[in-house]
Design a protein around this motif. Structure first.
Motif, PDB file in Angstrom:
ATOM      1  N   ALA A  66       0.820  -1.211   0.000  1.00  9.09           N
ATOM      2  CA  ALA A  66       0.000   0.000   0.000  1.00  9.09           C
ATOM      3  C   ALA A  66       0.852   1.258   0.000  1.00  9.09           C
ATOM      4  CB  ALA A  66      -0.936   0.003   1.215  1.00  9.09           C
ATOM      5  N   VAL A  67       2.091   1.148   0.483  1.00 11.38           N
ATOM      6  CA  VAL A  67       3.020   2.275   0.478  1.00 11.38           C
ATOM      7  C   VAL A  67       3.759   2.364  -0.856  1.00 11.38           C
ATOM      8  CG1 VAL A  67       5.058   3.268   1.579  1.00 11.38           C
ATOM      9  CG2 VAL A  67       3.304   2.157   2.978  1.00 11.38           C
ATOM     10  N   GLY A  68       4.257   1.219  -1.352  1.00  6.96           N
ATOM     11  CA  GLY A  68       5.114   1.221  -2.531  1.00  6.96           C
ATOM     12  C   GLY A  68       4.374   1.297  -3.849  1.00  6.96           C
ATOM     13  N   THR A  69       3.197   0.669  -3.940  1.00  6.27           N
ATOM     14  CA  THR A  69       2.499   0.611  -5.222  1.00  6.27           C
ATOM     15  C   THR A  69       2.130   1.988  -5.767  1.00  6.27           C
ATOM     16  OG1 THR A  69       1.640  -1.595  -4.704  1.00  6.27           O
ATOM     17  CG2 THR A  69       0.500  -0.354  -6.422  1.00  6.27           C
ATOM     18  N   PRO A  70       1.587   2.907  -4.949  1.00 11.78           N
ATOM     19  CA  PRO A  70       1.212   4.206  -5.524  1.00 11.78           C
ATOM     20  C   PRO A  70       2.336   5.221  -5.591  1.00 11.78           C
ATOM     21  CG  PRO A  70       0.491   4.098  -3.238  1.00 11.78           C
ATOM     22  CD  PRO A  70       1.123   2.763  -3.560  1.00 11.78           C
ATOM     23  N   LEU A  71       3.532   4.886  -5.117  1.00 10.09           N
ATOM     24  CA  LEU A  71       4.564   5.898  -4.936  1.00 10.09           C
ATOM     25  C   LEU A  71       4.934   6.584  -6.250  1.00 10.09           C
ATOM     26  CD1 LEU A  71       6.100   7.100  -2.605  1.00 10.09           C
ATOM     27  CD2 LEU A  71       7.927   5.452  -2.998  1.00 10.09           C
ATOM     28  N   ALA A  72       5.514   5.832  -7.200  1.00 12.82           N
ATOM     29  CA  ALA A  72       5.885   6.427  -8.479  1.00 12.82           C
ATOM     30  C   ALA A  72       4.656   6.742  -9.322  1.00 12.82           C
ATOM     31  CB  ALA A  72       6.818   5.476  -9.231  1.00 12.82           C
ATOM     32  N   ALA A  73       3.641   5.867  -9.268  1.00 13.76           N
ATOM     33  CA  ALA A  73       2.435   6.078 -10.069  1.00 13.76           C
ATOM     34  C   ALA A  73       1.714   7.359  -9.663  1.00 13.76           C
ATOM     35  CB  ALA A  73       1.501   4.872  -9.920  1.00 13.76           C
ATOM     36  N   LEU A  74       1.671   7.640  -8.367  1.00 12.76           N
ATOM     37  CA  LEU A  74       0.989   8.847  -7.903  1.00 12.76           C
ATOM     38  C   LEU A  74       1.699  10.094  -8.413  1.00 12.76           C
ATOM     39  CD1 LEU A  74      -1.126  10.306  -6.176  1.00 12.76           C
ATOM     40  CD2 LEU A  74       0.409  10.045  -4.213  1.00 12.76           C
ATOM     41  N   ALA A  75       3.018  10.105  -8.356  1.00 11.74           N
ATOM     42  CA  ALA A  75       3.761  11.277  -8.832  1.00 11.74           C
ATOM     43  C   ALA A  75       3.479  11.534 -10.308  1.00 11.74           C
ATOM     44  CB  ALA A  75       5.252  11.067  -8.597  1.00 11.74           C
ATOM     45  N   VAL A 126       2.975  16.703  -1.668  1.00 12.16           N
ATOM     46  CA  VAL A 126       1.995  15.637  -1.447  1.00 12.16           C
ATOM     47  C   VAL A 126       2.698  14.332  -1.085  1.00 12.16           C
ATOM     48  CG1 VAL A 126       0.250  14.197  -2.563  1.00 12.16           C
ATOM     49  CG2 VAL A 126       0.225  16.670  -2.906  1.00 12.16           C
ATOM     50  N   ILE A 127       3.739  13.976  -1.838  1.00  9.51           N
ATOM     51  CA  ILE A 127       4.470  12.734  -1.564  1.00  9.51           C
ATOM     52  C   ILE A 127       5.132  12.802  -0.189  1.00  9.51           C
ATOM     53  CG2 ILE A 127       6.356  11.237  -2.296  1.00  9.51           C
ATOM     54  CD1 ILE A 127       3.950  11.141  -4.156  1.00  9.51           C
ATOM     55  N   GLY A 128       5.708  13.953   0.144  1.00  9.02           N
ATOM     56  CA  GLY A 128       6.446  14.095   1.398  1.00  9.02           C
ATOM     57  C   GLY A 128       5.586  14.110   2.637  1.00  9.02           C
ATOM     58  N   ALA A 129       4.288  14.380   2.491  1.00  4.97           N
ATOM     59  CA  ALA A 129       3.405  14.410   3.664  1.00  4.97           C
ATOM     60  C   ALA A 129       3.393  13.077   4.389  1.00  4.97           C
ATOM     61  CB  ALA A 129       1.985  14.798   3.237  1.00  4.97           C
ATOM     62  N   GLN A 130       3.561  11.988   3.636  1.00  2.00           N
ATOM     63  CA  GLN A 130       3.578  10.672   4.271  1.00  2.00           C
ATOM     64  C   GLN A 130       4.782  10.527   5.192  1.00  2.00           C
ATOM     65  OE1 GLN A 130       3.795   7.258   1.645  1.00  2.00           O
ATOM     66  NE2 GLN A 130       4.686   6.038   3.303  1.00  2.00           N
ATOM     67  N   SER A 131       5.967  10.863   4.699  1.00  8.48           N
ATOM     68  CA  SER A 131       7.185  10.694   5.499  1.00  8.48           C
ATOM     69  C   SER A 131       7.131  11.540   6.764  1.00  8.48           C
ATOM     70  CB  SER A 131       8.416  11.074   4.667  1.00  8.48           C
ATOM     71  OG  SER A 131       8.555  10.202   3.568  1.00  8.48           O
ATOM     72  N   LEU A 132       6.634  12.762   6.633  1.00  9.26           N
ATOM     73  CA  LEU A 132       6.535  13.636   7.806  1.00  9.26           C
ATOM     74  C   LEU A 132       5.633  13.022   8.867  1.00  9.26           C
ATOM     75  CD1 LEU A 132       7.061  16.326   9.229  1.00  9.26           C
ATOM     76  CD2 LEU A 132       5.126  17.278   7.964  1.00  9.26           C
ATOM     77  N   MET A 133       4.475  12.527   8.453  1.00  8.58           N
ATOM     78  CA  MET A 133       3.550  11.947   9.430  1.00  8.58           C
ATOM     79  C   MET A 133       4.097  10.650  10.019  1.00  8.58           C
ATOM     80  SD  MET A 133       0.835  12.359  11.137  1.00  8.58           S
ATOM     81  CE  MET A 133       0.156  13.775  10.283  1.00  8.58           C
ATOM     82  N   LEU A 186      -7.534  16.808   0.410  1.00 11.50           N
ATOM     83  CA  LEU A 186      -7.795  15.371   0.481  1.00 11.50           C
ATOM     84  C   LEU A 186      -6.529  14.565   0.200  1.00 11.50           C
ATOM     85  CD1 LEU A 186     -11.289  15.018  -1.256  1.00 11.50           C
ATOM     86  CD2 LEU A 186     -10.743  14.557   1.138  1.00 11.50           C
ATOM     87  N   LEU A 187      -5.736  15.025  -0.759  1.00  6.73           N
ATOM     88  CA  LEU A 187      -4.486  14.342  -1.041  1.00  6.73           C
ATOM     89  C   LEU A 187      -3.547  14.374   0.158  1.00  6.73           C
ATOM     90  CD1 LEU A 187      -3.722  15.541  -4.681  1.00  6.73           C
ATOM     91  CD2 LEU A 187      -4.129  13.179  -3.964  1.00  6.73           C
ATOM     92  N   LEU A 188      -3.410  15.538   0.769  1.00  3.21           N
ATOM     93  CA  LEU A 188      -2.533  15.661   1.938  1.00  3.21           C
ATOM     94  C   LEU A 188      -3.049  14.805   3.087  1.00  3.21           C
ATOM     95  CD1 LEU A 188      -1.767  19.486   1.846  1.00  3.21           C
ATOM     96  CD2 LEU A 188      -0.211  17.628   1.243  1.00  3.21           C
ATOM     97  N   LEU A 189      -4.372  14.787   3.267  1.00  2.00           N
ATOM     98  CA  LEU A 189      -4.951  13.961   4.327  1.00  2.00           C
ATOM     99  C   LEU A 189      -4.691  12.484   4.066  1.00  2.00           C
ATOM    100  CD1 LEU A 189      -6.742  13.541   6.827  1.00  2.00           C
ATOM    101  CD2 LEU A 189      -8.744  13.621   5.301  1.00  2.00           C
ATOM    102  N   ALA A 190      -4.882  12.049   2.822  1.00  2.00           N
ATOM    103  CA  ALA A 190      -4.669  10.638   2.495  1.00  2.00           C
ATOM    104  C   ALA A 190      -3.220  10.232   2.711  1.00  2.00           C
ATOM    105  CB  ALA A 190      -5.082  10.376   1.045  1.00  2.00           C
ATOM    106  N   GLY A 204       1.031   7.655   6.137  1.00  2.00           N
ATOM    107  CA  GLY A 204       2.225   7.748   6.967  1.00  2.00           C
ATOM    108  C   GLY A 204       1.982   7.259   8.382  1.00  2.00           C
ATOM    109  N   ALA A 205       0.859   7.661   8.965  1.00  2.00           N
ATOM    110  CA  ALA A 205       0.518   7.176  10.301  1.00  2.00           C
ATOM    111  C   ALA A 205       0.262   5.675  10.284  1.00  2.00           C
ATOM    112  CB  ALA A 205      -0.723   7.917  10.820  1.00  2.00           C
ATOM    113  N   ALA A 206      -0.397   5.198   9.230  1.00  2.00           N
ATOM    114  CA  ALA A 206      -0.664   3.763   9.123  1.00  2.00           C
ATOM    115  C   ALA A 206       0.626   2.963   9.110  1.00  2.00           C
ATOM    116  CB  ALA A 206      -1.464   3.484   7.845  1.00  2.00           C
ATOM    117  N   GLU A 207       1.617   3.439   8.339  1.00  2.00           N
ATOM    118  CA  GLU A 207       2.903   2.748   8.293  1.00  2.00           C
ATOM    119  C   GLU A 207       3.547   2.675   9.673  1.00  2.00           C
ATOM    120  OE1 GLU A 207       7.434   3.507   6.826  1.00  2.00           O
ATOM    121  OE2 GLU A 207       5.841   4.405   5.612  1.00  2.00           O
ATOM    122  N   SER A 208       3.494   3.789  10.411  1.00  2.00           N
ATOM    123  CA  SER A 208       4.047   3.793  11.762  1.00  2.00           C
ATOM    124  C   SER A 208       3.448   2.693  12.613  1.00  2.00           C
ATOM    125  CB  SER A 208       3.794   5.148  12.434  1.00  2.00           C
ATOM    126  OG  SER A 208       4.732   6.101  12.044  1.00  2.00           O
TER     127      SER A 208
END
Length: 390
Positions: free
Chosen positions: A27-36, A53-60, A112-116, A121-125
């Protein structure tokens, strides 16, 4: 505390958890390059906005590691995993209207993108910290290094296969198929987690955030400094080959990944048996040599050798330092130790790209590997200052 009085075999204890981590990280890796690509090409986002948008995950992810560890210690690691995995699926549902259903110029799209991404990011934690701590409980603390090694294989395997899989799905079926896989994979992992027996948290008093970080900062910093070499390999190796006019960048990456996985498959027991410091020193020395080879390499064959040696060295740094980090705290705070320790690697990933990009801009395409060598040497010097086992 283990869920049973006798530590389980590696296959019985780690098999389901390895699958859980693999599916969660799909769920983390599949959308990474595709989303960008989707945000830039289909929705017209600027590179800066795509990066935000991509970086919001790492920060959270960094922000929530301590909270995930607290849940592990207070309520048990199974609870943490069962918070994170459904949250990962929910993040895909939140991203659906932002990327598919709403027009790109809607005022709701960016929030919505930033929230998702923040939810992911929180889910990964929560699911990674929970799975790591759960594995230590099932295997026993004496095999902490082995737990971290196997979970790392699952994590990087998912990231390594998820990105190209996401690009293939984007090209063949559109971004909605990427989201579908990103939703279904963590839901399947949730079902597996529900079928496993957990064990209770320790309850009682919690160590405050600054106290836990104060206990694990040294092995965590060693991991972060070592992690800059990982960023150099995954982000700048292909660019370096391209800048030098060499063929075989893919072979270099395969060499790095193959060496990394082979060491973990056959030598994952070493940090537990030989100690994190001893294995860490040997690993960092190899990694330092590999980065120097890549910086110096006059042609693709020495560069390939440098990539392989870097993979051999980097492979056991995480489990070796994980052994050191978890012995620094009381058993009741093991989840917090794991969560805050992993956050140091998150920081390396988040800060390493801009730092090494600046190095490449100022010093040429080989400069990231020189930075990787210097940071690895700093990690090696710091590691020698770790206090001995009491």
């Amino acid at each position: 505390m283990s869920s049973s009085s006798v530590p389980m075999s590696t296959k019985a204890a780690m098999g389901p958890l390895v699958v859980i981590v693999f599916l969660g990280f799909l769920a983390v890796g599949t959308p990474l390059a595709a989303l960008a690509i989707h945000l830039h090409d289909a929705m017209g986002f600027s590179p800066a906005l795509v990066g935000a948008v991509i970086g919001a995950q790492s920060l959270m992810t960094v922000v929530t590691r301590h909270a995930a560890g607290t849940v592990c210690d207070r309520y048990g690691p199974r609870r943490s995993a069962l918070i994170g995995l459904p949250l990962a699926a929910l993040s895909g549902l939140v991203m659906l209207p932002a990327t598919i259903l709403l027009p790109a110029d809607s005022l709701l799209v960016v929030p919505l993108l930033l929230l998702a991404r923040a939810m992911l990011g929180a889910a990964e934690s929560f699911f990674l910290t929970g799975s790591m701590t759960w594995g230590i409980g099932r295997m026993g603390p004496a095999r902490t290094g082995k737990v971290m090694a196997w979970q790392g294989i699952a994590m990087y395997a998912a990231l390594g296969t998820g990105a190209p899989l996401g690009l293939w799905l984007l090209q063949d079926g559109g971004f909605d198929t990427v989201l579908l896989l990103s939703i279904l994979a963590p839901l399947l992992a949730t079902g597996i987690a529900l079928g496993l027996r957990g064990f209770p948290g320790s309850g009682g008093l919690r160590l405050p955030f600054h106290r836990v970080v104060g206990l694990v900062w040294m092995p965590g910093t060693v991991l972060a400094l070592s992690g800059l070499s990982f960023v150099a390999m995954t982000t700048f190796l292909a660019l370096h080959y391209q800048a030098r006019g060499w063929a075989g960048a893919g072979l270099g990456m395969i060499g790095f990944v193959a060496a990394y996985i082979l060491v973990r498959l056959f030598l994952a027991h070493l940090p537990d048996r030989q100690g994190g410091m001893r294995v860490g020193i040997a690993s960092l020395a190899l990694q330092f040599l590999g980065q120097l080879l890549l910086w110096w390499a006059p042609g693709p064959l020495p560069a390939l050798l440098g990539a392989v040696v870097t993979g051999l060295g980097f492979s056991l740094v995480f489990p070796a330092m994980g052994v050191e980090a978890t012995r620094c705290v009381p058993a009741a705070q093991r989840g917090q130790a794991v969560g805050n320790f992993i956050a140091f690697f998150d920081l390396a990933l988040g800060l390493g790209g801009p730092l090494l990009g600046l190095a490449a801009t100022l010093g040429g395409s080989a400069a990231p590997f020189l930075v990787g060598a210097v940071s690895t040497l700093a990690a090696l010097l710091l590691l020698r200052r770790l206090p001995p086992v009491a």
